[in-house]
Design a protein around this motif. Structure first.
Motif, mmCIF file in Angstrom:
data_model
loop_
_atom_site.group_PDB
_atom_site.id
_atom_site.type_symbol
_atom_site.label_atom_id
_atom_site.label_comp_id
_atom_site.label_asym_id
_atom_site.label_seq_id
_atom_site.Cartn_x
_atom_site.Cartn_y
_atom_site.Cartn_z
ATOM 1 N N ASP A 136 -24.145 -63.662 41.448
ATOM 2 C CA ASP A 136 -23.409 -63.433 42.696
ATOM 3 C C ASP A 136 -22.298 -64.460 42.872
ATOM 4 O OD1 ASP A 136 -25.329 -61.374 44.278
ATOM 5 O OD2 ASP A 136 -26.533 -62.835 43.199
ATOM 6 N N ILE A 137 -22.577 -65.707 42.500
ATOM 7 C CA ILE A 137 -21.561 -66.757 42.585
ATOM 8 C C ILE A 137 -20.406 -66.444 41.631
ATOM 9 C CG2 ILE A 137 -21.105 -69.193 42.050
ATOM 10 C CD1 ILE A 137 -23.933 -69.806 43.096
ATOM 11 N N ALA A 138 -20.747 -65.988 40.428
ATOM 12 C CA ALA A 138 -19.705 -65.645 39.456
ATOM 13 C C ALA A 138 -18.806 -64.526 39.988
ATOM 14 C CB ALA A 138 -20.347 -65.239 38.126
ATOM 15 N N ARG A 139 -19.409 -63.505 40.603
ATOM 16 C CA ARG A 139 -18.610 -62.406 41.164
ATOM 17 C C ARG A 139 -17.750 -62.918 42.322
ATOM 18 N NH1 ARG A 139 -21.058 -60.817 37.394
ATOM 19 N NH2 ARG A 139 -19.209 -61.885 36.590
ATOM 20 N N HIS A 140 -18.292 -63.798 43.133
ATOM 21 C CA HIS A 140 -17.554 -64.346 44.278
ATOM 22 C C HIS A 140 -16.339 -65.147 43.817
ATOM 23 C CE1 HIS A 140 -16.781 -66.286 48.111
ATOM 24 N NE2 HIS A 140 -16.894 -67.477 47.542
ATOM 25 N N LEU A 141 -16.500 -65.864 42.705
ATOM 26 C CA LEU A 141 -15.404 -66.702 42.190
ATOM 27 C C LEU A 141 -14.482 -65.939 41.244
ATOM 28 C CD1 LEU A 141 -17.438 -69.974 41.441
ATOM 29 C CD2 LEU A 141 -16.004 -69.494 43.441
ATOM 30 N N GLY A 142 -14.871 -64.717 40.890
ATOM 31 C CA GLY A 142 -14.048 -63.916 39.993
ATOM 32 C C GLY A 142 -14.052 -64.424 38.564
ATOM 33 N N HIS A 191 -16.271 -64.800 34.622
ATOM 34 C CA HIS A 191 -17.234 -64.160 33.724
ATOM 35 C C HIS A 191 -18.555 -64.905 33.797
ATOM 36 C CE1 HIS A 191 -19.080 -62.756 29.955
ATOM 37 N NE2 HIS A 191 -18.243 -61.718 30.040
ATOM 38 N N ASP A 192 -19.652 -64.194 33.533
ATOM 39 C CA ASP A 192 -20.971 -64.825 33.570
ATOM 40 C C ASP A 192 -21.046 -66.029 32.626
ATOM 41 O OD1 ASP A 192 -21.870 -63.080 35.434
ATOM 42 O OD2 ASP A 192 -23.056 -61.850 34.069
ATOM 43 N N ALA A 193 -20.384 -65.931 31.487
ATOM 44 C CA ALA A 193 -20.443 -67.023 30.513
ATOM 45 C C ALA A 193 -19.840 -68.314 31.076
ATOM 46 C CB ALA A 193 -19.719 -66.631 29.226
ATOM 47 N N ASP A 194 -18.873 -68.188 31.996
ATOM 48 C CA ASP A 194 -18.231 -69.377 32.566
ATOM 49 C C ASP A 194 -19.155 -70.161 33.488
ATOM 50 O OD1 ASP A 194 -15.810 -68.951 31.267
ATOM 51 O OD2 ASP A 194 -15.089 -67.595 32.834
ATOM 52 N N VAL A 195 -20.282 -69.545 33.868
ATOM 53 C CA VAL A 195 -21.254 -70.256 34.693
ATOM 54 C C VAL A 195 -21.788 -71.481 33.957
ATOM 55 C CG1 VAL A 195 -23.527 -70.052 35.796
ATOM 56 C CG2 VAL A 195 -21.868 -68.213 36.029
ATOM 57 N N ASN A 196 -21.764 -71.447 32.626
ATOM 58 C CA ASN A 196 -22.240 -72.588 31.841
ATOM 59 C C ASN A 196 -21.455 -73.864 32.147
ATOM 60 O OD1 ASN A 196 -24.251 -71.197 30.490
ATOM 61 N ND2 ASN A 196 -22.884 -70.516 28.859
ATOM 62 N N TRP A 197 -20.196 -73.694 32.592
ATOM 63 C CA TRP A 197 -19.405 -74.875 32.919
ATOM 64 C C TRP A 197 -19.980 -75.613 34.117
ATOM 65 C CZ3 TRP A 197 -16.186 -76.984 29.678
ATOM 66 C CH2 TRP A 197 -15.577 -76.197 28.696
ATOM 67 N N LEU A 198 -20.666 -74.903 35.006
ATOM 68 C CA LEU A 198 -21.308 -75.564 36.136
ATOM 69 C C LEU A 198 -22.378 -76.534 35.643
ATOM 70 C CD1 LEU A 198 -21.722 -72.520 38.568
ATOM 71 C CD2 LEU A 198 -19.913 -74.237 38.572
ATOM 72 N N GLU A 199 -23.218 -76.042 34.735
ATOM 73 C CA GLU A 199 -24.266 -76.897 34.165
ATOM 74 C C GLU A 199 -23.670 -78.076 33.412
ATOM 75 O OE1 GLU A 199 -27.942 -76.596 30.913
ATOM 76 O OE2 GLU A 199 -26.355 -75.089 30.959
ATOM 77 N N GLY A 200 -22.643 -77.801 32.608
ATOM 78 C CA GLY A 200 -22.064 -78.850 31.780
ATOM 79 C C GLY A 200 -21.430 -79.972 32.586
ATOM 80 N N THR A 201 -20.659 -79.606 33.627
ATOM 81 C CA THR A 201 -20.000 -80.645 34.418
ATOM 82 C C THR A 201 -21.009 -81.467 35.214
ATOM 83 O OG1 THR A 201 -19.636 -79.011 36.172
ATOM 84 C CG2 THR A 201 -17.826 -79.404 34.638
#
Length: 486
Positions: free
Chosen positions: A37-43, A45-55
């Motif tokens: 849901d956060i990924a859709r809200h921010l526009g 891709h699901d794969a980019d969610v990994n950047w949240l974990e990494g940072t």
């Protein structure tokens, strides 16, 4: 009688700190069900969610050494308050932005909560200095804190999953921010400061050197996970630069009168293996969570492996794993008292190793996977509670915050390395559907086997390392006897 009295004397501070760890657990579990849901809200891709974990992992590795040292210098409660205020401010950013860049910065800064547990263990160790059975008290308190942490993670995941289905995302994201604000006032009015502080001046040169090293190293690992990153000379060059930057940091710390991190602690026969164990433990406790979840969700009818579970059934596996961690954390002080803390740490590491290696032959049913996770969870819970407490009891009196913080920092680095390795292992074996469709996005079974082997072997390796720790390590020593740091 003495033991019950001393625990009673600590009951109030442990109770308030338990709420802090409960809040930490909520933060760690709450957002997981709504990442899509956060990924859709921010526009994105699901794969980019990994950047949240990494940072957030990168920030965690950076802030723990500085905040742990400052806790020893000016007070552990004071640094708890500062880190909680920063976490609350960052959490308040998330509900009110649809910019990925702003959200990413807020999410990363919310990672200040990682310093809470090391500061709390150091605070308890400091306040129990005049009490008999200090190591037992600290171990029991650590078990209670970890139990609160995992309880928060379970309830956070359940609440997040339920609320995202019925409330707007903005309101859902605001709830944990409000909880952290409450946590700030709980610390402010409910927790007493450490009775002794070391004072001194922060080693800013050392902080800058280790920051550059960690930024380069974790940044390089993130670059390796990008498309083509594994074959990029630049990616490997940044990783190597991060490793090389450790050398000037160590040289500076060795000649500094009041170093940010007393690197001599890594040569201690008691502390060195604890730090290495923390790094190896980070591989499984931080690096294996996402692969285990995606394996459970993989449809065996399509890919030939996996469990094909629904989101709720997968959350039950995670919940059972977290309950096992709570049990392990609470059992650690009891078993340590019946044997020794060192032997208990060895046993916990072996349990983690067995739990993951059992995945190799047994991964075809829900019961098999759950059983493996229970074994790994029991050992993991004991280690989460035991490692900072063990570091506190073996460290010099002026370095308790630094020592407990280092267990977290090294664990985070281990998790970052594992996350990179596991991501590459799964990505390089992307499986198509049974019919050969091009849409398959599940990692290969060989990739998952790699995850389980690495987690199992690193856990057993940490057990071997702990065999060489002095038999009476992590137990109480006379007040006038310094820790053995060479």
């Amino acid at each position: 009688m003495t033991r019950s009295v001393t625990l009673g004397a600590l009951a109030s501070v442990v109770g308030f700190l338990a709420f802090v760890e409960f809040t930490s657990g909520v933060l760690q579990g709450y957002y997981t069900p709504m990442l899509t849901d956060i990924a859709r809200h921010l526009g994105i891709h699901d794969a980019d969610v990994n950047w949240l974990e990494g940072t957030q992992l990168m920030l965690s590795a950076l802030v723990v050494p500085a905040f742990a040292k400052l806790g020893d210098m000016i007070g552990h409660k004071r640094m708890l308050l500062i880190s909680t205020a920063l976490t609350a401010a960052a959490a308040l950013v998330l509900p009110f932005t649809d910019s990925f860049a702003v959200f990413l910065v807020g999410w990363a800064l919310m990672g200040f909560y990682v310093v809470w547990l090391p500061l709390e263990i150091a605070l308890i160790w400091s306040r129990s200095r005049a009490m008999e059975g200090r190591s037992v008290i600290t171990a029991r308190a650590a078990g209670m804190l970890v139990a609160a942490l995992e309880t928060g993670a379970i309830l956070g995941a359940l609440a997040g999953g339920a609320l995202i289905d019925v409330l707007p995302l903005t309101i859902v994201l605001l709830i944990p921010a409000l909880l952290v604000i409450v946590c700030f006032f709980v610390i402010l009015f409910g927790v007493k400061e450490s009775p002794e502080t070391t004072g001194g001046k922060l080693d800013t040169v050392g902080l800058v050197l280790i920051s550059f090293a960690l930024i380069a190293f974790t940044g390089g690992l993130s670059m390796l996970r990008l498309p083509g990153g594994l074959t990029s000379v630049w990616s490997w060059g940044v990783v190597l630069l991060g490793l090389l930057l450790i050398i000037p940091f160590v040289l500076w710390e060795l000649k500094h009168d009041d170093p940010l991190i007393d690197v001599r602690m890594f040569r201690s026969p008691a502390l060195g293996p604890v730090f290495l164990t923390a790094g190896l433990f980070g591989v499984s406790v931080l690096g294996a969570q996402a692969p285990l979840s995606t394996f459970a969700r993989t449809d065996p009818a399509v890919y030939g492996y996996g469990l094909g579970t629904t989101g709720f059934a997968t959350s039950l596996i995670i919940g059972i794993y977290l309950i096992a961690m709570i049990t392990g954390a609470l059992l650690f002080p009891l078993i340590a008292r019946l044997s020794t803390p060192r032997f208990t740490l060895i046993g916990a590491s072996v349990l983690v190793g067995i739990g993951f290696l059992l995945f190799l032959p047994f991964h075809d049913s829900y019961l098999q996977v759950t059983t493996n996770m229970v074994l790994a969870g029991l050992g993991s819970g004991a280690l989460v509670a035991a490692l900072p407490a063990a570091a506190a009891s073996a460290a010099p009196s002026t370095q308790t915050g630094v020592a407990t913080g280092l267990t977290n920092s090294v664990k985070t680095v281990g998790g970052a390395i594992a996350s990179c390795i596991f991501g590459i292992a799964l990505l390089n074996g992307v499986a198509g559907t049974a019919a050969g469709a091009a849409e398959g996005t599940a990692g290969s079974l060989a990739g998952y086997m790699t995850v389980w082997v690495v987690c199992g072997v690193t856990a057993l390796a940490s057990a071997v390392l702990l065999v060489f720790v002095p038999k009476q390590a992590f137990t109480d020593r006379p007040a006038d006897e310094p820790a053995a740091v060479v």
